[in-house]
Design a protein around this motif. Structure first.
Motif, short mmCIF file in Angstrom:
data_model
loop_
_atom_site.label_atom_id
_atom_site.label_comp_id
_atom_site.label_asym_id
_atom_site.label_seq_id
_atom_site.Cartn_x
_atom_site.Cartn_y
_atom_site.Cartn_z
N LYS A 79 14.39 -72.16 -19.35
CA LYS A 79 14.94 -73.51 -19.53
C LYS A 79 14.86 -73.94 -20.99
N ASN A 80 13.69 -73.70 -21.60
CA ASN A 80 13.54 -74.06 -23.01
C ASN A 80 14.52 -73.30 -23.90
N ILE A 81 14.63 -71.99 -23.66
CA ILE A 81 15.51 -71.17 -24.49
C ILE A 81 16.96 -71.62 -24.33
N ALA A 82 17.36 -71.92 -23.10
CA ALA A 82 18.73 -72.37 -22.86
C ALA A 82 19.00 -73.70 -23.55
N GLY A 83 17.98 -74.57 -23.58
CA GLY A 83 18.18 -75.90 -24.14
C GLY A 83 18.04 -76.00 -25.64
N THR A 84 17.09 -75.24 -26.21
CA THR A 84 16.80 -75.40 -27.64
C THR A 84 16.91 -74.11 -28.45
N GLY A 85 17.14 -72.98 -27.78
CA GLY A 85 17.25 -71.71 -28.49
C GLY A 85 15.92 -71.04 -28.77
N ASN A 86 14.83 -71.62 -28.25
CA ASN A 86 13.53 -70.98 -28.42
C ASN A 86 12.65 -71.28 -27.20
N PRO A 87 11.72 -70.38 -26.86
CA PRO A 87 10.94 -70.54 -25.63
C PRO A 87 9.90 -71.65 -25.66
N LEU A 88 9.61 -72.16 -26.85
CA LEU A 88 8.61 -73.22 -26.94
C LEU A 88 9.22 -74.62 -26.82
N GLY A 89 10.56 -74.68 -26.73
CA GLY A 89 11.24 -75.96 -26.55
C GLY A 89 11.24 -76.84 -27.79
N GLU A 90 11.05 -76.24 -28.96
CA GLU A 90 10.99 -77.00 -30.20
C GLU A 90 12.39 -77.21 -30.79
N GLU A 91 12.49 -78.17 -31.70
CA GLU A 91 13.79 -78.47 -32.32
C GLU A 91 14.21 -77.33 -33.25
N ALA A 92 15.50 -77.01 -33.21
CA ALA A 92 16.03 -75.94 -34.06
C ALA A 92 15.80 -76.24 -35.53
N GLU A 93 15.87 -77.52 -35.89
CA GLU A 93 15.72 -77.93 -37.28
C GLU A 93 14.31 -77.62 -37.83
N LYS A 94 13.36 -77.44 -36.92
CA LYS A 94 11.97 -77.18 -37.35
C LYS A 94 11.65 -75.69 -37.40
N ARG A 95 12.64 -74.84 -37.19
CA ARG A 95 12.38 -73.41 -37.05
C ARG A 95 11.75 -72.80 -38.31
N THR A 96 12.10 -73.30 -39.47
CA THR A 96 11.55 -72.70 -40.69
C THR A 96 10.53 -73.61 -41.38
#
Length: 273
Positions: free
Chosen positions: A1-18
């Motif tokens: 569910k997290n990966i489908a919604g945010t692109g990562n398994p932890l459910g974090e915002e994409a903008e915070k990826r780096t």
């Protein structure tokens, strides 16, 4: 569910990826950049594991490697998703990454996670994603052989190395991590009872990293026990999943004063500083 919604398994915002790299002055990957460094979702968002990606970046800088990131455009490689059976989501993730890699002019990828390495190398080509893919342990071993990375500081430690499933059994990469460790002055490498192709799984493969495992049933506990049996003070790893599971086991087993878990890149970082 997290990966489908945010692109990562932890459910974090994409903008915070780096955000893990905000103080490291890493450029964006554009056409002509030699290497794309791909951190994996776990080092990107898990503050306990970020040091593995940060060490890798610091070492690449020491060797004057031309590399960059694609930032928030990264999404999960999809390995766990495919192994757990959601093929449609895997293909969506893979096509997103493939398109973003192509747009950024990516030709070579260096990964910290063996799961990303295996997936980019073996599963993305069937969807048109043809890139040269190298695991960080392979790349660091190459830099050391070429003399671009000089390990000059002694680390007088006894170290045992854990073979991750996706780097070892699935990809056949056993020698390079050991070559790196043997290149570090003062470091004594000792093997656990089960090693190379007989290495125990940390318990995180096939999507299982996202499941809760009861105490007494954790493969990571058994592996930490094997590491302790060697008398090593450091359990060296080359996978964020292994690192996360072993960190938890060392904590729950109350062995933090006896052994510490470190990514190979962290040990190299110590040896070049």
């Amino acid at each position: 569910k997290n990966i489908a919604g945010t692109g990562n398994p932890l459910g974090e915002e994409a903008e915070k990826r780096t955000e893990w790299a905000k103080d490291l002055s890493i450029k964006d990957h554009t056409t002509g950049t030699d290497i794309l460094y791909f951190s994996c979702c776990v080092p990107a968002y898990d503050t306990k594991i970020q040091r593995a990606a940060q060490a890798a970046v610091n070492v690449l800088k020491k060797a004057d490697v031309d590399f960059g990131l694609i930032g928030a455009k990264e999404v999960c490689c999809g390995e766990s998703v495919r192994k757990a059976g959601d093929e449609d989501l895997f293909q969506t993730l893979a096509r997103t990454n493939i398109n973003n890699f192509a747009e950024a002019g990516v030709e070579r990828i260096v990964t910290t996670s063996p799961h990303c390495y295996y997936t980019f190398k073996n599963e993305y080509p069937e969807l048109g994603g043809n890139f040269e893919v190298v695991h960080i342990s392979q790349y660091l071993a190459q830099l050391i052989k070429e003399g671009r990375l000089r390990l000059t500081r002694e680390l007088n430690k006894k170290v045992t190395y854990h073979d991750p499933c996706y780097l070892g059994r699935h990809s056949g990469i056993y020698d390079e991590p050991r070559e790196i460790l043997r290149s570090i002055p003062g470091l004594e490498l000792v093997e656990m009872r089960d090693f190379r192709q007989y290495s125990l799984c940390c318990g995180g493969g096939g999507g299982r990293i996202w499941m809760e495992t009861k105490k007494g049933e954790r493969l990571s506990d058994l592996r930490v026990e094997q590491a302790l049996d060697t008398g090593a003070s450091v359990l060296a790893v080359a996978c964020p999943y292994c690192m996360s599971n072993f960190e938890d086991s060392v904590l729950t087993m109350d062995k933090g004063d006896v052994i510490e878990v470190k990514d190979i890149a962290e040990l190299v970082q110590e040896a070049v500083e």
